[in-house]
Design a protein around this motif. Structure first.
Motif, mmCIF file in Angstrom:
data_model
loop_
_atom_site.group_PDB
_atom_site.id
_atom_site.type_symbol
_atom_site.label_atom_id
_atom_site.label_comp_id
_atom_site.label_asym_id
_atom_site.label_seq_id
_atom_site.Cartn_x
_atom_site.Cartn_y
_atom_site.Cartn_z
ATOM 1 N N TRP A 37 33.746 -152.431 -5.718
ATOM 2 C CA TRP A 37 34.573 -152.851 -4.772
ATOM 3 C C TRP A 37 35.538 -151.837 -4.628
ATOM 4 O O TRP A 37 36.103 -151.067 -5.682
ATOM 5 C CB TRP A 37 35.740 -153.900 -5.395
ATOM 6 N N SER A 58 30.821 -151.826 -16.426
ATOM 7 C CA SER A 58 32.178 -152.521 -15.484
ATOM 8 C C SER A 58 33.051 -151.429 -15.922
ATOM 9 O O SER A 58 33.216 -150.958 -17.024
ATOM 10 C CB SER A 58 32.331 -153.727 -16.318
ATOM 11 N N GLU A 92 31.980 -153.995 -11.384
ATOM 12 C CA GLU A 92 31.515 -154.968 -12.262
ATOM 13 C C GLU A 92 30.251 -155.309 -12.295
ATOM 14 O O GLU A 92 29.367 -155.524 -11.357
ATOM 15 C CB GLU A 92 32.161 -156.453 -11.274
ATOM 16 N N GLU A 129 37.350 -150.002 -14.207
ATOM 17 C CA GLU A 129 38.290 -150.262 -13.310
ATOM 18 C C GLU A 129 39.015 -148.552 -13.116
ATOM 19 O O GLU A 129 39.112 -147.996 -14.160
ATOM 20 C CB GLU A 129 39.406 -151.049 -13.567
ATOM 21 N N ASN A 152 42.235 -146.898 -11.199
ATOM 22 C CA ASN A 152 43.434 -147.129 -10.319
ATOM 23 C C ASN A 152 43.630 -146.201 -9.372
ATOM 24 O O ASN A 152 43.395 -144.722 -9.547
ATOM 25 C CB ASN A 152 44.619 -147.149 -11.142
ATOM 26 N N MET A 166 42.205 -149.516 -5.303
ATOM 27 C CA MET A 166 41.695 -149.347 -6.617
ATOM 28 C C MET A 166 40.126 -149.558 -6.570
ATOM 29 O O MET A 166 39.606 -150.213 -5.647
ATOM 30 C CB MET A 166 42.242 -150.321 -7.987
ATOM 31 N N LYS A 199 36.787 -151.021 -8.290
ATOM 32 C CA LYS A 199 36.399 -152.119 -9.377
ATOM 33 C C LYS A 199 35.146 -152.096 -9.479
ATOM 34 O O LYS A 199 34.245 -152.364 -8.633
ATOM 35 C CB LYS A 199 37.074 -153.417 -9.431
#
Length: 274
Positions: free
Chosen positions: A66, A28, A5, A30, A32, A1, A3
């Motif tokens: 990430w 922020s 932040e 996310e 998937n 995934m 990510k």
């Protein structure tokens, strides 16, 4: 995934002038694997900057990105990030470096040191997937805009990237070219499991995404499914954005007293409601 932040990016000239102009501000998100995410926002909202950060073309001023547990801020990770996250830009002419279609598609994997016969197999499969097999020996400069964009997409397919970032890939194409490219993007997501991050200002394209993220002044203004986001017509207008035409027509009819409970996202839903 993927990510993201507390991501902040400050334009370099802002730093030099001490102005601290932020393109992205404490963002922020996310994403998937297998998602089809559309990124919306008016000009200057930070959409393209986010795409470049995901592709490690530029580095965060603060915060982290990430990609499968690889941090993009660490210099030795840059090539791993770019292998995992490929990018297709708005203007296909700016992406062409070779004199034939097959050489163009081979350029990416060649730079990853992919050897024959795997290189040949990747190139042939990618060209076939985008429907350009009859043009593999043609000069890309002689192709239409939509065909050039398909060649660009073939190049990232040949790199076997898990994540593909599209930065307004249909903005310079005619309606047929736009349709061809968006159909190809849908197939890459649904049939081939590629994770799509799709930056666009065409709301009818954004409707096709599983999730929409709306940026405003570098911050996340809205996030949700296409139905959740586009049902907030007043909020979208407040952010300087449109909604699909059928959604807006139904919204105006609902305001006028027609008993519409759920706003449609496409013509088929609109006809059923009416």
């Amino acid at each position: 995934m993927i990510k993201i932040e507390n991501l902040t990016y400050v334009y370099p000239n802002g730093e030099e002038e001490g102005q601290g102009k932020k393109a992205l501000d404490d963002l922020s998100i996310e994403i998937n694997k297998g998602d089809f995410v559309a990124i919306l926002g008016h000009n200057g909202s930070g959409k393209s900057t986010l795409g470049k950060l995901l592709n490690a073309q530029i580095m965060p001023s603060s915060g982290d990105i990430w990609v499968d547990d690889i941090n993009s801020k660490i210099e030795e990770n840059i090539w791993d990030i770019r292998e995992k996250c490929s990018m297709v830009f708005q203007n296909p002419d700016n992406q062409m470096v070779a004199t034939t279609v097959e050489e163009e598609v081979a350029f990416g994997p060649e730079n990853l040191a992919v050897a024959n016969p795997e290189l040949r197999n990747r190139v042939d499969e990618a060209i076939d997937l985008v429907g350009m097999s009859d043009f593999k020996h043609r000069n890309p400069s002689n192709l239409s805009g939509g065909q050039k964009q398909r060649v660009s997409i073939a190049g990232v397919i040949a790199m076997l990237s898990d994540y593909i970032i599209f930065d307004e890939p249909t903005a310079m194409l005619d309606p047929k070219g736009r349709k061809d490219v968006i159909n190809l993007v849908k197939d890459l997501n649904k049939k081939h499991g590629k994770t799509i991050i799709y930056i666009t200002h065409y709301m009818e394209e954004a409707v096709l995404a599983d999730k929409i993220i709306v940026l405003d002044k570098g911050k996340k203004a809205l996030e949700g499914s296409s139905r959740e986001v586009f049902s907030q017509v007043a909020k979208m207008k407040e952010l300087g954005l449109a909604v699909p035409q059928v959604t807006e027509v139904a919204y105006e009819l609902k305001k006028a007293g027609l008993g519409i409970k759920e706003l449609p996202l496409n013509i088929e839903e609109f006809l059923e409601i009416i």
